[in-house]
Design a protein around this motif. Sequence first.
Motif, short mmCIF file in Angstrom:
data_model
loop_
_atom_site.label_atom_id
_atom_site.label_comp_id
_atom_site.label_asym_id
_atom_site.label_seq_id
_atom_site.Cartn_x
_atom_site.Cartn_y
_atom_site.Cartn_z
N LEU A 211 10.15 13.67 -3.22
CA LEU A 211 10.99 14.07 -2.11
C LEU A 211 12.45 13.93 -2.52
O LEU A 211 12.81 13.02 -3.28
CB LEU A 211 10.71 13.21 -0.87
N ILE A 212 13.30 14.81 -2.02
CA ILE A 212 14.70 14.87 -2.43
C ILE A 212 15.59 14.34 -1.32
O ILE A 212 15.44 14.71 -0.15
CB ILE A 212 15.09 16.32 -2.77
N ASN A 213 16.52 13.48 -1.70
CA ASN A 213 17.48 12.95 -0.73
C ASN A 213 18.28 14.11 -0.14
O ASN A 213 18.99 14.81 -0.84
CB ASN A 213 18.41 11.94 -1.41
N ASN A 214 18.15 14.29 1.17
CA ASN A 214 18.80 15.40 1.87
C ASN A 214 20.09 14.97 2.54
O ASN A 214 20.68 15.71 3.33
CB ASN A 214 17.82 15.98 2.91
N GLY A 215 20.53 13.73 2.26
CA GLY A 215 21.77 13.23 2.86
C GLY A 215 21.52 12.48 4.15
O GLY A 215 20.38 12.31 4.59
N TYR B 82 14.75 12.89 3.85
CA TYR B 82 14.26 13.29 2.54
C TYR B 82 13.49 14.59 2.72
O TYR B 82 12.71 14.74 3.67
CB TYR B 82 13.39 12.20 1.92
N LEU B 83 13.70 15.52 1.80
CA LEU B 83 13.14 16.86 1.90
C LEU B 83 12.06 17.08 0.87
O LEU B 83 12.20 16.69 -0.29
CB LEU B 83 14.25 17.89 1.69
N TRP B 84 10.96 17.69 1.32
CA TRP B 84 9.96 18.19 0.38
C TRP B 84 9.69 19.65 0.71
O TRP B 84 9.60 20.04 1.89
CB TRP B 84 8.64 17.42 0.47
N ALA B 85 9.59 20.47 -0.33
CA ALA B 85 9.27 21.89 -0.15
C ALA B 85 8.34 22.32 -1.26
O ALA B 85 8.44 21.82 -2.39
CB ALA B 85 10.53 22.74 -0.15
N LEU C 294 9.98 7.32 -1.91
CA LEU C 294 9.98 8.75 -1.59
C LEU C 294 10.50 9.56 -2.76
O LEU C 294 9.97 10.62 -3.09
CB LEU C 294 10.83 9.00 -0.34
N ASP C 295 11.53 9.05 -3.41
CA ASP C 295 12.07 9.71 -4.59
C ASP C 295 11.03 9.80 -5.69
O ASP C 295 10.88 10.84 -6.35
CB ASP C 295 13.30 8.95 -5.08
N GLN D 106 0.82 -1.22 0.00
CA GLN D 106 0.00 0.00 0.00
C GLN D 106 0.85 1.27 0.00
O GLN D 106 0.33 2.37 0.18
CB GLN D 106 -0.90 0.02 1.24
N ILE D 107 2.13 1.12 -0.25
CA ILE D 107 3.05 2.22 0.05
C ILE D 107 2.81 3.48 -0.79
O ILE D 107 2.89 4.60 -0.29
CB ILE D 107 4.51 1.75 -0.06
#
Length: 278
Positions: A110-114, A273-276, A105-106, A69-70
């Motif tokens: 969402l962006i890999n924030n390290g 992971y970053l989302w803006a 997430l990608d 269901q992800i």
Amino acid sequence: MGICSDILQQVTYPGVVKAMEENLIEFILFCSCIPGAEAYKNVDHIAAITGILQPSLNVVMSAHIDEQQIKTRIHEIMQPFKERAIPMLWYLFPDARPTSLPMYLDQHGLINNGAEPGMALDLSLLPSTLTDIPVPEHFNIEEVASSNALQEWIHVSSIAFGGEPVAFDSEYGRFEQCLGWGQDRPYRRFLGRLNGKAIATSSLFLGAGVAGLFSVGTLPEAQRQGIGTAISIAPLLLAREAGYNIGVLQASEAGYKVYTKIGFRECCRIQTYLWAPA
């Protein structure tokens, strides 16, 4: 603050990693006490939206999502952040599930924030007092206990982490003011002064049986003098006096060597992971 009943006794894996995550969760939920904030614990994740335009204060954590269901669940989990157009971080501690979660997430933008090291310290290894730590003459550390001191703490922290002076953010100021201060609270802030000028910050959050160290920063002109070490150790000594045995933190690249010298040891990597909003 009294000693909680579930004080972690030893730096052992995976117990200390779980306590580190729980400490961060409790801290974020504590920050969600401000008006307009939302926080909830779901069966497959924990989320908090403070509404402050700082990604680390709007988060998803402790995700254990059914891979069948992800895609639907990520869409549902992200919806409140997108509706409020709030930048956010999705934390991935080592036990996040499924292991393929970063890929999904990608795919959802969402962006890999390290990844940053999660570190832990046996507080018994610290010196007896701050007098054992070499610092410049006329340097002292005080606990934030007034609105004026809080504004200085915010100002120094913004320069230490942002790299340049910024105008006072009244919204963020109200947020920190709402969190309050006092020795009976789980969240406490510390301000270092050199010749009376505020030049360093740190904060402490007592929760999940460990002492979480946050917001360690020093102004550029005051670095490499032992001040970062002292402002880090001061809160941890207070935690030890309160009966805590273990200190935990997430280390920046700049702070890693300082924390290692103090005695912290890496025990995991914490990916975000970053989302803006556009």
